[in-house]
Design a protein around this motif. Sequence first.
Motif, PDB file in Angstrom:
ATOM      1  N   GLY A 217      36.793  33.106  44.726  1.00 21.44           N
ATOM      2  CA  GLY A 217      36.841  33.614  43.319  1.00 21.44           C
ATOM      3  C   GLY A 217      37.458  35.008  43.517  1.00 21.44           C
ATOM      4  N   PHE A 218      36.950  35.985  44.361  1.00 19.29           N
ATOM      5  CA  PHE A 218      37.289  37.347  44.235  1.00 19.29           C
ATOM      6  C   PHE A 218      38.755  37.358  45.112  1.00 19.29           C
ATOM      7  CE2 PHE A 218      32.874  38.834  44.006  1.00 19.29           C
ATOM      8  CZ  PHE A 218      33.143  39.682  42.740  1.00 19.29           C
ATOM      9  N   GLY A 219      38.902  36.261  45.880  1.00 16.62           N
ATOM     10  CA  GLY A 219      40.256  36.171  46.707  1.00 16.62           C
ATOM     11  C   GLY A 219      41.436  35.861  45.758  1.00 16.62           C
ATOM     12  N   VAL A 220      41.096  35.652  44.597  1.00 17.72           N
ATOM     13  CA  VAL A 220      42.302  35.255  43.649  1.00 17.72           C
ATOM     14  C   VAL A 220      42.905  36.642  43.313  1.00 17.72           C
ATOM     15  CG1 VAL A 220      42.773  34.721  41.334  1.00 17.72           C
ATOM     16  CG2 VAL A 220      41.119  33.113  42.566  1.00 17.72           C
ATOM     17  N   LYS A 221      42.050  37.517  43.120  1.00 20.93           N
ATOM     18  CA  LYS A 221      42.709  38.729  42.960  1.00 20.93           C
ATOM     19  C   LYS A 221      43.400  39.645  43.948  1.00 20.93           C
ATOM     20  CE  LYS A 221      41.786  40.591  39.273  1.00 20.93           C
ATOM     21  NZ  LYS A 221      42.358  40.149  37.936  1.00 20.93           N
ATOM     22  N   ALA A 222      43.030  39.229  45.034  1.00 20.74           N
ATOM     23  CA  ALA A 222      43.354  39.736  46.439  1.00 20.74           C
ATOM     24  C   ALA A 222      44.593  38.991  46.854  1.00 20.74           C
ATOM     25  CB  ALA A 222      42.333  39.856  47.319  1.00 20.74           C
ATOM     26  N   GLY A 223      44.948  37.927  46.143  1.00 21.26           N
ATOM     27  CA  GLY A 223      46.183  37.120  46.640  1.00 21.26           C
ATOM     28  C   GLY A 223      45.930  36.343  47.835  1.00 21.26           C
ATOM     29  N   MET A 224      44.836  35.785  48.189  1.00 20.40           N
ATOM     30  CA  MET A 224      44.495  34.756  49.062  1.00 20.40           C
ATOM     31  C   MET A 224      44.965  33.360  48.783  1.00 20.40           C
ATOM     32  SD  MET A 224      41.090  34.391  51.338  1.00 20.40           S
ATOM     33  CE  MET A 224      40.056  33.553  50.144  1.00 20.40           C
ATOM     34  N   PHE A 225      45.604  32.729  49.917  1.00 18.36           N
ATOM     35  CA  PHE A 225      45.618  31.388  49.739  1.00 18.36           C
ATOM     36  C   PHE A 225      44.663  30.389  49.560  1.00 18.36           C
ATOM     37  CE2 PHE A 225      46.354  27.349  51.835  1.00 18.36           C
ATOM     38  CZ  PHE A 225      47.623  26.654  51.008  1.00 18.36           C
ATOM     39  N   PRO A 226      44.600  29.673  48.540  1.00 19.39           N
ATOM     40  CA  PRO A 226      45.687  28.746  47.636  1.00 19.39           C
ATOM     41  C   PRO A 226      45.652  29.495  46.414  1.00 19.39           C
ATOM     42  CG  PRO A 226      43.596  27.584  47.520  1.00 19.39           C
ATOM     43  CD  PRO A 226      43.371  28.969  48.462  1.00 19.39           C
ATOM     44  N   MET A 227      45.155  30.611  46.048  1.00 13.23           N
ATOM     45  CA  MET A 227      45.027  31.190  44.563  1.00 13.23           C
ATOM     46  C   MET A 227      45.977  32.179  44.599  1.00 13.23           C
ATOM     47  SD  MET A 227      43.425  28.749  42.832  1.00 13.23           S
ATOM     48  CE  MET A 227      42.602  29.559  41.370  1.00 13.23           C
ATOM     49  N   HIS A 228      47.160  32.390  45.420  1.00 10.66           N
ATOM     50  CA  HIS A 228      47.990  33.527  45.568  1.00 10.66           C
ATOM     51  C   HIS A 228      49.306  33.588  44.351  1.00 10.66           C
ATOM     52  CE1 HIS A 228      50.015  30.449  47.760  1.00 10.66           C
ATOM     53  NE2 HIS A 228      51.085  31.234  47.709  1.00 10.66           N
ATOM     54  N   ALA A 229      49.493  32.602  43.825  1.00  9.90           N
ATOM     55  CA  ALA A 229      50.867  32.280  43.392  1.00  9.90           C
ATOM     56  C   ALA A 229      51.163  33.151  42.143  1.00  9.90           C
ATOM     57  CB  ALA A 229      51.047  30.807  42.994  1.00  9.90           C
ATOM     58  N   TRP A 230      49.836  33.627  41.542  1.00 15.17           N
ATOM     59  CA  TRP A 230      50.215  34.477  40.420  1.00 15.17           C
ATOM     60  C   TRP A 230      50.917  36.032  40.828  1.00 15.17           C
ATOM     61  CZ3 TRP A 230      48.236  39.604  40.469  1.00 15.17           C
ATOM     62  CH2 TRP A 230      47.441  39.798  41.183  1.00 15.17           C
ATOM     63  N   LEU A 231      50.535  36.322  41.845  1.00 12.32           N
ATOM     64  CA  LEU A 231      51.015  37.621  42.322  1.00 12.32           C
ATOM     65  C   LEU A 231      52.321  37.988  42.390  1.00 12.32           C
ATOM     66  CD1 LEU A 231      48.939  39.663  44.943  1.00 12.32           C
ATOM     67  CD2 LEU A 231      51.350  40.035  44.772  1.00 12.32           C
ATOM     68  N   PRO A 232      53.324  37.041  43.189  1.00 15.18           N
ATOM     69  CA  PRO A 232      54.761  37.034  43.201  1.00 15.18           C
ATOM     70  C   PRO A 232      55.415  37.082  41.933  1.00 15.18           C
ATOM     71  CG  PRO A 232      53.932  35.325  44.453  1.00 15.18           C
ATOM     72  CD  PRO A 232      52.767  35.842  44.034  1.00 15.18           C
ATOM     73  N   THR A 233      54.586  36.315  40.994  1.00 18.14           N
ATOM     74  CA  THR A 233      54.997  36.088  39.671  1.00 18.14           C
ATOM     75  C   THR A 233      54.849  37.201  38.784  1.00 18.14           C
ATOM     76  OG1 THR A 233      54.801  33.808  39.742  1.00 18.14           O
ATOM     77  CG2 THR A 233      55.079  34.568  37.744  1.00 18.14           C
ATOM     78  N   ALA A 234      53.689  37.895  38.670  1.00 21.32           N
ATOM     79  CA  ALA A 234      53.527  38.833  37.775  1.00 21.32           C
ATOM     80  C   ALA A 234      53.896  40.115  38.147  1.00 21.32           C
ATOM     81  CB  ALA A 234      51.913  38.893  37.883  1.00 21.32           C
ATOM     82  N   HIS A 235      53.810  40.657  39.344  1.00 23.65           N
ATOM     83  CA  HIS A 235      54.255  41.894  39.878  1.00 23.65           C
ATOM     84  C   HIS A 235      55.701  42.293  39.555  1.00 23.65           C
ATOM     85  CE1 HIS A 235      50.512  42.772  42.613  1.00 23.65           C
ATOM     86  NE2 HIS A 235      50.271  42.300  41.456  1.00 23.65           N
ATOM     87  N   PRO A 236      56.760  41.290  39.822  1.00 23.24           N
ATOM     88  CA  PRO A 236      58.025  41.660  39.539  1.00 23.24           C
ATOM     89  C   PRO A 236      58.552  42.059  38.181  1.00 23.24           C
ATOM     90  CG  PRO A 236      57.927  39.916  41.138  1.00 23.24           C
ATOM     91  CD  PRO A 236      56.586  40.129  40.589  1.00 23.24           C
ATOM     92  N   VAL A 237      57.714  41.227  37.400  1.00 24.60           N
ATOM     93  CA  VAL A 237      58.084  41.521  35.818  1.00 24.60           C
ATOM     94  C   VAL A 237      57.683  42.734  35.166  1.00 24.60           C
ATOM     95  CG1 VAL A 237      58.370  38.918  35.472  1.00 24.60           C
ATOM     96  CG2 VAL A 237      56.420  39.983  35.190  1.00 24.60           C
ATOM     97  N   ALA A 238      56.758  43.194  35.882  1.00 23.67           N
ATOM     98  CA  ALA A 238      56.265  44.373  35.343  1.00 23.67           C
ATOM     99  C   ALA A 238      57.128  45.678  35.621  1.00 23.67           C
ATOM    100  CB  ALA A 238      54.706  44.883  35.876  1.00 23.67           C
TER     101      ALA A 238
END
Length: 492
Positions: A217-238
């Motif tokens: 659960g906490f690993g989602v925010k830290a970008g840990m596999f397998p819940m990492h996919a949000w990070l390379p999507t969200a960071h570049p558009v900001a």
Amino acid sequence: MNQSITIILAIFFPVICGAVILLMPKFRERKKLLKASGAVLVLTAVLALCVVTGGDTELTLLYLGENLKLFFRVDALGKMFAVVISIVWLLAGFYSFEYMKHEQEEKRYFGFYLMVYGILLALCFAGNLITFYMFYELMTLSSVPLVLHSRTKEAIMAGLKYLFYSLCGAYLVLLGIYFLSRYTTTLDFLPGGTLDMTLAAGHEELLLTVAFLMILGFGVKAGMFPMHAWLPTAHPVAPAPASAVLSGLIVKAGVLGIIRAVYYIIGADFLKGTWVQTAWLTLTLITVFMGSMLAYREKAMKKRLAYSTVSQASYILFGLALLQPDAMTGSLLHVVFHAFIKSCLFLCAGAIIYKTGKTNVDEMRGIGKEMPVTIWCYTFASMALIGIPPASGFISKWYLATGSLKTGISVFSWLGPVVLLVSALLTAGYLLPVTIHGFLPGADYDYASLKKSEPVKMMVVPLIVLACLAVLLGVFPNPLTSYVSEIIGTLM
């Protein structure tokens, strides 16, 4: 000033001021907006510094029961995170004053930017799991507008993806809190953990499952596999300064959550040698390698740096998963180093985009001739992230590798250093081409039309400060290493 009042002001002053900026029409005038935002940033940083230097303190704001209270405790770990957050937030904030000129809705951006600052300080000073979880959720909700700031279709979809992944992770954490409230003496953060072994007897497998779900659960925010996919999507558009704090700091909120859950509630000894530790180590090493490989293959600069964060954040998680003092020293050092390094890299990328409009690595041939100060800052930060001595990343990665070798955990004791080394080589492969082709564009480069295009001092000074920190913390690591060792001494 009373320490309790200072804690309340440090947390709620920027939140209230951010809300006022969002609601008051007069802050549509840019000059007033920047003056107000700058004053709030500086005053909040001063208040945070007062809290950090004021000694360890406890403060209960709301009491509804032993395990249901709004409770703050200032401890050594929280102080370290608060100092790092304040430095980066202040520098990225002042950088934003110039960068956001070419963005719409500055008022909305600065309003939420200030609110997230206060909420992150609340996470640092949270004294129990209930308080941490409440502000953890608030951090997600208040940072979503930073992701979808441009309101393009891509940004809106990225913001929704970030929200969906974050809420899924938070629900796993909430499930863990329900179970831990039954099997712990308290949900307050105490070094070594609060698990009641008498109550836990016979329920070990259940609690191990709960611990693993909380790590995920906490690993989602830290970008840990397998819940990492949000990070390379969200960071570049900001916007670039938002990407810097998302990647450098908000990702660390997940790391802080794992530290608090594993080392302050469940207890490291309970997980040592179990399937949870094996699974956790496996996921971190997959993430380290996968993030580096995807970054190496990516052409868009900000997305490349986002994949890099996926990898580098799992360096930290790998050290935590080893449950070994040297490895944890490396993890906490990398929390600090990565915050400065990655923020610097994202701000450098933002400066390039702001002045030239170039977003892909292939377009940046000769960029070092056009923006020498910016690219030198990028280069020093890159050296630190790769782990080239004497830059800071070398120190943290040395501790991670030696800690791994000392554990003697079957395959992981040697596989860990191997993966870290391969990742370092890939990191050099995706960061240094910008420097090489930037300063050495080749004989066919059009030197005659070369024009210097450095950004203004408001943007350059934060880059220089962060690049210096990335290097100097490696040259003079002893004060920070000693401080981190004292924290670990209370936990293991």
